[in-house]
Design an enzyme around this catalytic site. Sequence first.
Site, PDB file in Angstrom:
ATOM      1  N   ASP A  57       0.835  -1.196   0.000  1.00  0.00           N
ATOM      2  CA  ASP A  57       0.000   0.000   0.000  1.00  0.00           C
ATOM      3  C   ASP A  57       0.875   1.254   0.000  1.00  0.00           C
ATOM      4  OD1 ASP A  57      -2.781   1.097   0.409  1.00  0.00           O
ATOM      5  OD2 ASP A  57      -1.861   1.893   2.230  1.00  0.00           O
ATOM      6  N   GLU A  61       1.526  -0.620  -5.081  1.00  0.00           N
ATOM      7  CA  GLU A  61       0.513   0.392  -5.346  1.00  0.00           C
ATOM      8  C   GLU A  61       1.260   1.724  -5.390  1.00  0.00           C
ATOM      9  OE1 GLU A  61      -3.498   2.504  -3.533  1.00  0.00           O
ATOM     10  OE2 GLU A  61      -1.735   2.115  -2.299  1.00  0.00           O
TER      11      GLU A  61
END
Length: 555
Positions: free
Chosen positions: A213, A276
């Site tokens: 993330d 990401e």
Amino acid sequence: MNDQIATTDTTATEWWRTAVIYQVYPRSFADSDGDGIGDLPGITSRLPYLARLGVDAVWLSPFYPSPQADAGYDVSDYRGVDPLFGTLEDCDRLLRDAHALGLRVIVDLVPNHTSDEHAWFRAAVASPPGSPERARYIFRDGQGPDGTLPPNNWKSVFGGRAWSRWPGESQWYLHLFDRRQPDLDWQHPEVRTEFEDVLRFWLDRGVDGFRVDVAHGLIKAPGLPDWERQASMVGDGTDDGVNMGPMWDQDGVHAIYRDWRRVLDAYPGDRMMVAEAWVRPQAHLARYVRPDEMHQAFNFDYLLARWDARMLRRVIDGSLAAAASVGAPTTWVMSNHDTVRHTARLGLSKPGVRPKGIDSKAEQPDEALGLRRARALAFLTLALPGSAYLYQGEELGLPEHTTLDAAYRQDPAFHRTNGAEVGRDGCRVPIPWIADAPSFGFGPGPATWLPQPDGFAHYAVDQQEDAPGSTLELYRAVLRLRREYGLGNGQLRWLDSGPDMLVLDNGPVRVVVNFGFGAAVLPAGRLLIGSVSSEQPEPEIIQGNSAMWLAVPGR
């Protein structure tokens, strides 16, 4: 004029280079105990469905202990399972069952920030300024004679300023997201050591990889200089400033991922990481997937592309070239838990534009047209060399919940902007399994953490199972053909086409996509499958807003 593009290393055998990976958002996939929140036993019970669908791996969004201020992306313990979702034993059982079905499992890792309930942050706010406990986070004195102004002018991605003070505190702490998600200081060696140990904890339990993330946000520019613009994780496809600035894509992140790669390489089984990283241009994204760093990075330029043949071709060409420059595969993704579902985006008057949520006051998508285009886009996506990601429910053609009442919204972006940003709840609604069951079969009772619209009954799995022409059966067939013809490990060649058409060959398969409303002449080739119907009443015609796979003549 035809172009030949070498798209992937056809001698490579690592599974992640060509895998189709299915994103499960745990709280919205399957609920085993009736509390209205999906859980790990629920996911485990549905693994045979995913195996039959034909995907290679499952990516699980966070299930760690968390106060759920941001749906689990505020982690209080990186080595456990939140009781909402089950236990570590449930996680072990999920891993065993998935592997027995031939499915690999990727878990989410959230390294940019912790929860404010993490033991480290609790120790930090209980310790004085300058203490070792505070050094793990980004605490700073305020500006002004009494320190009542934030250390700089950075804004939170979720709205408002990116700095807060703990009650009774004089110092400020940085949070690029919600105030309950304090940013870690990745210059601190203890932070780096801790997360390498977290990687090993989950690798030892058998996970096959990690989705990282905010992978581009861990290192901030020295001195934390002011930045006048709004910090943004996700662009709308037109904003060249997305993820520019001193909080994103700093060179120092790459040393972290080289260290992590060494950890993963010490384990058998081709363990992998996917970033990401909302960065531009593609050459910057390619730096995250150099041979000694991550294995994949999400291709958000593709997600943000409009329903436009020329734009998509430019994105595909640029993506393949950038990835090839470092020997990495490209990933293709149409939707995820942070974006309006592509079935809805493609049904808007400007098809493919990326609104930050849709509510009842906004333009309502043309549901039928959006689904028709989404099915056609799946034909393009799953024909491209590299790896593809599917977001749960897209194989059902599931629409966005565009009329969700504000009283039910939970996204911190909605609340921090006082509703100016609708937020992401509309794409996170629990998916339907059985049309005439309570909660559409999501759980044993009627409870759902977000309400499902009545129209979901039409999209339920039991309504599409073995139904000719259903979106579910279409995905199963396309995934089977992708695997049969080795399209993930192929080579792409463009053929001449009109302005509203894309025609390409990938090995023995010819892909034709008609982006216009009118019918067009179909190039040569025997029909394998069509996005509108498996039948083709006019063998030389392709209808508007549709796609076909043909067998390349002579192959």
